[in-house]
Design a protein around this motif. Structure first.
Motif, mmCIF file in Angstrom:
data_model
loop_
_atom_site.group_PDB
_atom_site.id
_atom_site.type_symbol
_atom_site.label_atom_id
_atom_site.label_comp_id
_atom_site.label_asym_id
_atom_site.label_seq_id
_atom_site.Cartn_x
_atom_site.Cartn_y
_atom_site.Cartn_z
ATOM 1 N N LYS A 88 0.858 -1.177 0.000
ATOM 2 C CA LYS A 88 0.000 0.000 0.000
ATOM 3 C C LYS A 88 0.900 1.234 0.000
ATOM 4 O O LYS A 88 1.861 1.293 0.776
ATOM 5 N N PRO A 89 0.610 2.220 -0.856
ATOM 6 C CA PRO A 89 1.465 3.406 -0.920
ATOM 7 C C PRO A 89 1.447 4.200 0.394
ATOM 8 O O PRO A 89 0.398 4.361 1.007
ATOM 9 N N VAL A 90 2.616 4.698 0.773
ATOM 10 C CA VAL A 90 2.755 5.485 2.005
ATOM 11 C C VAL A 90 3.110 6.927 1.652
ATOM 12 O O VAL A 90 4.030 7.173 0.862
ATOM 13 N N ILE A 91 2.376 7.863 2.253
ATOM 14 C CA ILE A 91 2.627 9.298 2.091
ATOM 15 C C ILE A 91 3.132 9.816 3.445
ATOM 16 O O ILE A 91 2.497 9.565 4.475
ATOM 17 N N LEU A 92 4.246 10.523 3.447
ATOM 18 C CA LEU A 92 4.820 11.015 4.703
ATOM 19 C C LEU A 92 4.738 12.533 4.769
ATOM 20 O O LEU A 92 5.172 13.224 3.843
ATOM 21 N N ASP A 93 4.191 13.045 5.874
ATOM 22 C CA ASP A 93 4.186 14.489 6.125
ATOM 23 C C ASP A 93 5.147 14.758 7.279
ATOM 24 O O ASP A 93 4.824 14.513 8.444
ATOM 25 N N PRO A 94 6.363 15.255 6.968
ATOM 26 C CA PRO A 94 7.390 15.435 8.003
ATOM 27 C C PRO A 94 7.193 16.728 8.778
ATOM 28 O O PRO A 94 8.067 17.608 8.778
ATOM 29 N N VAL A 95 6.068 16.855 9.480
ATOM 30 C CA VAL A 95 5.702 18.092 10.179
ATOM 31 C C VAL A 95 6.825 18.570 11.098
ATOM 32 O O VAL A 95 7.330 17.797 11.906
ATOM 33 N N ALA A 96 7.205 19.811 10.945
ATOM 34 C CA ALA A 96 8.152 20.474 11.860
ATOM 35 C C ALA A 96 9.552 19.869 11.837
ATOM 36 O O ALA A 96 10.366 20.153 12.718
ATOM 37 N N VAL A 97 9.820 19.018 10.846
ATOM 38 C CA VAL A 97 11.207 18.599 10.679
ATOM 39 C C VAL A 97 11.996 19.868 10.358
ATOM 40 O O VAL A 97 11.538 20.727 9.605
ATOM 41 N N GLY A 98 13.147 19.987 10.950
ATOM 42 C CA GLY A 98 13.921 21.217 10.809
ATOM 43 C C GLY A 98 13.868 22.035 12.087
ATOM 44 O O GLY A 98 14.752 22.835 12.363
ATOM 45 N N ILE A 119 6.521 12.401 -0.282
ATOM 46 C CA ILE A 119 6.766 13.292 0.855
ATOM 47 C C ILE A 119 6.050 14.608 0.560
ATOM 48 O O ILE A 119 6.204 15.164 -0.529
ATOM 49 N N ARG A 120 5.262 15.089 1.526
ATOM 50 C CA ARG A 120 4.580 16.381 1.343
ATOM 51 C C ARG A 120 4.981 17.284 2.499
ATOM 52 O O ARG A 120 4.703 16.960 3.664
ATOM 53 N N GLY A 121 5.662 18.375 2.193
ATOM 54 C CA GLY A 121 6.054 19.305 3.248
ATOM 55 C C GLY A 121 6.309 20.682 2.684
ATOM 56 O O GLY A 121 6.211 20.903 1.469
ATOM 57 N N ASN A 122 6.645 21.640 3.577
ATOM 58 C CA ASN A 122 7.010 22.957 3.069
ATOM 59 C C ASN A 122 8.511 22.988 2.777
ATOM 60 O O ASN A 122 9.227 22.017 3.051
ATOM 61 N N ALA A 123 8.998 24.076 2.240
ATOM 62 C CA ALA A 123 10.392 24.129 1.789
ATOM 63 C C ALA A 123 11.378 23.877 2.927
ATOM 64 O O ALA A 123 12.395 23.201 2.739
ATOM 65 N N GLY A 124 11.060 24.383 4.121
ATOM 66 C CA GLY A 124 11.946 24.187 5.261
ATOM 67 C C GLY A 124 12.042 22.722 5.657
ATOM 68 O O GLY A 124 13.130 22.225 6.002
ATOM 69 N N GLN A 133 20.706 23.997 3.960
ATOM 70 C CA GLN A 133 20.524 25.162 4.819
ATOM 71 C C GLN A 133 19.236 25.890 4.450
ATOM 72 O O GLN A 133 19.003 26.219 3.300
ATOM 73 N N TRP A 134 18.420 26.167 5.438
ATOM 74 C CA TRP A 134 17.170 26.871 5.186
ATOM 75 C C TRP A 134 16.709 27.484 6.488
ATOM 76 O O TRP A 134 17.039 26.995 7.571
ATOM 77 N N ASN A 135 15.960 28.556 6.418
ATOM 78 C CA ASN A 135 15.390 29.155 7.617
ATOM 79 C C ASN A 135 14.149 28.369 8.003
ATOM 80 O O ASN A 135 13.116 28.460 7.358
ATOM 81 N N ALA A 136 14.232 27.598 9.093
ATOM 82 C CA ALA A 136 13.170 26.650 9.436
ATOM 83 C C ALA A 136 11.909 27.284 10.005
ATOM 84 O O ALA A 136 10.919 26.626 10.177
ATOM 85 N N LYS A 137 11.936 28.560 10.343
ATOM 86 C CA LYS A 137 10.709 29.178 10.847
ATOM 87 C C LYS A 137 10.154 30.183 9.847
ATOM 88 O O LYS A 137 10.885 30.913 9.221
ATOM 89 N N GLY A 138 8.866 30.279 9.754
ATOM 90 C CA GLY A 138 8.255 31.207 8.823
ATOM 91 C C GLY A 138 8.597 30.860 7.393
ATOM 92 O O GLY A 138 9.239 31.627 6.670
ATOM 93 N N ILE A 139 8.185 29.684 6.987
ATOM 94 C CA ILE A 139 8.555 29.137 5.690
ATOM 95 C C ILE A 139 7.832 29.837 4.547
ATOM 96 O O ILE A 139 6.628 29.979 4.545
#
Lengths: 271, 271, 271
Positions: A88-98, A119-124, A133-139
């Motif tokens: 079964k396909p798995v979708i991962l949301d890595p919330v607050a990683v970073g 994987i579904r997440g924001n740029a950070g 390297q990325w600014n992890a807050k206020g993406i």
């Protein structure tokens, strides 16, 4: 793009198995139900007997790493392993990683060990998964020094999966092809759980198509376009009204409305 | 009163760390997000590794004792200890203290052991914390035989903290100075989580001011005034509409609207 | 039918103790609060000290088996045992029984061991409890080959309790008498937690009447009728608006509106 996957989703009405976080689970399940799938939500700190029963009958598994994951990681690992076993396909949301070093490690371990399809997440979050390297807050799409498309492609190539990177412009890539979705509204950021819902909707579409790149980009376009349409009729300071109206609109939206309102750019030959 | 703390809150956008209860967490986080802070919510039954990461980057910790606390008390204790260590202000919401003897003991232990900056509860809860006689069900400012202002002051003096006592009239005191807030609506009582939201908003304001008395009373006035303004435009039998509109209005409200609608009385020299 | 139980519920304002699932707990508690009872919600994975304090002061206990129940079953068992001890009525919602074999066993064990007063489920769930053949997905009154009334009566007789079987037509039976409620709307199915709310409202009514058959059918009529009235004024693709309006309407509804809009058929002598 194969927007008709939306019709198929409603026809099949797949069971979307979700390991949810307790903050947004109600909105997530209502969104899944509204678009036409059938939500089955558990918290991660559960035993596996019933989890295996659910994996057998579900169409996909979406794993949301919200809240603290340390005490739950073994169970998340076991449940993803069951999804591997039953294909079964798995979708991962890595919330607050970073945001926390121990969290990054946990997410990366899961990605290395298992066959995660999307994987579904924001740029950070996506940047953190590849150690960029990325600014992890206020993406925001423009906040780091790196090219957001390159980050998404690198992440997709590193983990051999589809990446859906959310931002002002959404970027979906399989590491080679890239689709950009320009439909947007700032209201998504004003409501807790907007990203969680998208991850779970991607899970719904991956349950009815084995082309996970296509399923992921269609899900993203459907969600972004619906959000933009709803934002046009509510005030910009109404996150609650926006959220309720968006969940309802997911029940009402159809292929014709999506295809005539989507603003998409793709590197694929077909478009 | 320094209503301009609201502008500062939005400028700083602090991370408001919350140990939430599972009944109201979604509304609480959406309210925090809407007013302009960034919610990070966990359940208490979690390990500490990530909790320490979050304590380091947060502006304050709000602890909600809703649901049963027995199995979670060790983790709550540890997380508050981390807040002490990193000098982050702690706001305690002693939900349902007074309803169960074991619960009273737990809350009082936390207050004796730790450096709690603000307690936010109704008169029955505040009375229970100081062992005063009060009718613990159906809480209203006028229901016990004791003077509600005296109860709040006694509690503040006993635990060396700010007390925000909610009711028809809200009372905020540092044990010496007293501020009364008269803005109100019965709709707060019709919606589960109205008090939880106030506690967490106090957490947001305490994240941007080291004057916790000022932060607590400004948060209380902002919330009570916004609630009253919203209640004026919805029907008295609409708790859901009230709640959604209130959360949205928190995004829209500004210093000018608050200062021209607040009905406040204070013993301080300045006013 | 004794619709005036609604007035009694509001006068008594009983504490409705609920073991909730994390997906729907917020809506469930707001519905309980709105109709006029006082919700006390816990998750099952809690210790018993405070549970006993709550059992002592509550009017009833509603147990929702949503989410995975394996790791929680011991605590559920203990809490129901406490309700037995203090003679508080227990309402069981066997969520998703029929979908997983291990789940069926757990629910049946509880029913055999304890004095459960009311079971509230859909036809698939009720059928699974008595081992009858039924299509466990996409439940509708007409989908199995068996007579839904017979299934409900068999279940009630087997477990010596009241059965409230939800569907296009709701069926309430004590194993002998049968009440059918025809008020309905498809919007109930579009919203996650519609059944959970009904179970908990039955808990509220059972807290104010020792005639559990009467309490169960009045609760069912009040909920179905209110839902139908609300559905008449919202669009059929608005599950979120429907849900919020329904919760609000529960605060507003009265005996007169219910009795003049209910469409009920009963085998009882009295009607």
């Amino acid at each position: 793009m194969k927007y008709e996957l939306l019709d198929k989703l409603r026809e099949v009405n797949p069971i979307a198995f979700n390991i949810c976080n307790f903050v947004t689970v109600q909105d997530v399940c209502n969104a899944i139900n509204s678009i036409g799938a059938s939500p089955a939500a558990v918290e991660a700190n559960e035993e596996t007997k019933e989890a295996e029963d659910l994996i057998k009958i579900c169409g996909s598994l979406t794993v949301n790493l919200g809240a603290l994951i340390d005490p739950k990681i073994d169970q998340i690992d076991t449940t993803i392993g069951l999804a591997d076993k039953y294909n079964k396909p798995v979708i991962l949301d890595p919330v607050a990683v970073g945001a926390s070093p121990s969290r990054d490690q946990r997410a990366i371990q899961l990605l290395k060990k298992h066959n995660i399809r999307v994987i579904r997440g924001n740029a950070g979050e996506i940047a953190a998964l590849i150690g960029a390297q990325w600014n992890a807050k206020g993406i925001d799409a423009g906040e780091g020094d790196l090219d957001p498309v390159q980050i998404a492609k690198d992440c997709a190539n590193q983990y051999h999966c589809i990446v859906a990177q959310s931002g002002k412009t959404d970027i979906i890539t399989d590491g080679d092809n890239v689709t950009k979705v320009f439909n947007e509204t700032d209201l998504f950021k004003l409501r807790v759980g907007s990203g969680d819902i998208l991850s779970s909707l991607i899970g719904c579409f991956c349950a009815v198509s084995s082309d996970f790149y296509e399923a992921t980009r269609v899900a993203t376009v459907v969600y972004a376009t619906t959000g933009e349409l709803v934002a046009n009729v509510v005030n910009q300071h109404q996150p609650s009204v926006f959220s309720a109206t968006l969940i309802d609109k997911l029940n009402d939206i159809d292929v014709k409305i999506i295809s005539s309102n989507a603003r998409v750019q793709s590197t694929d030959a077909e478009e």
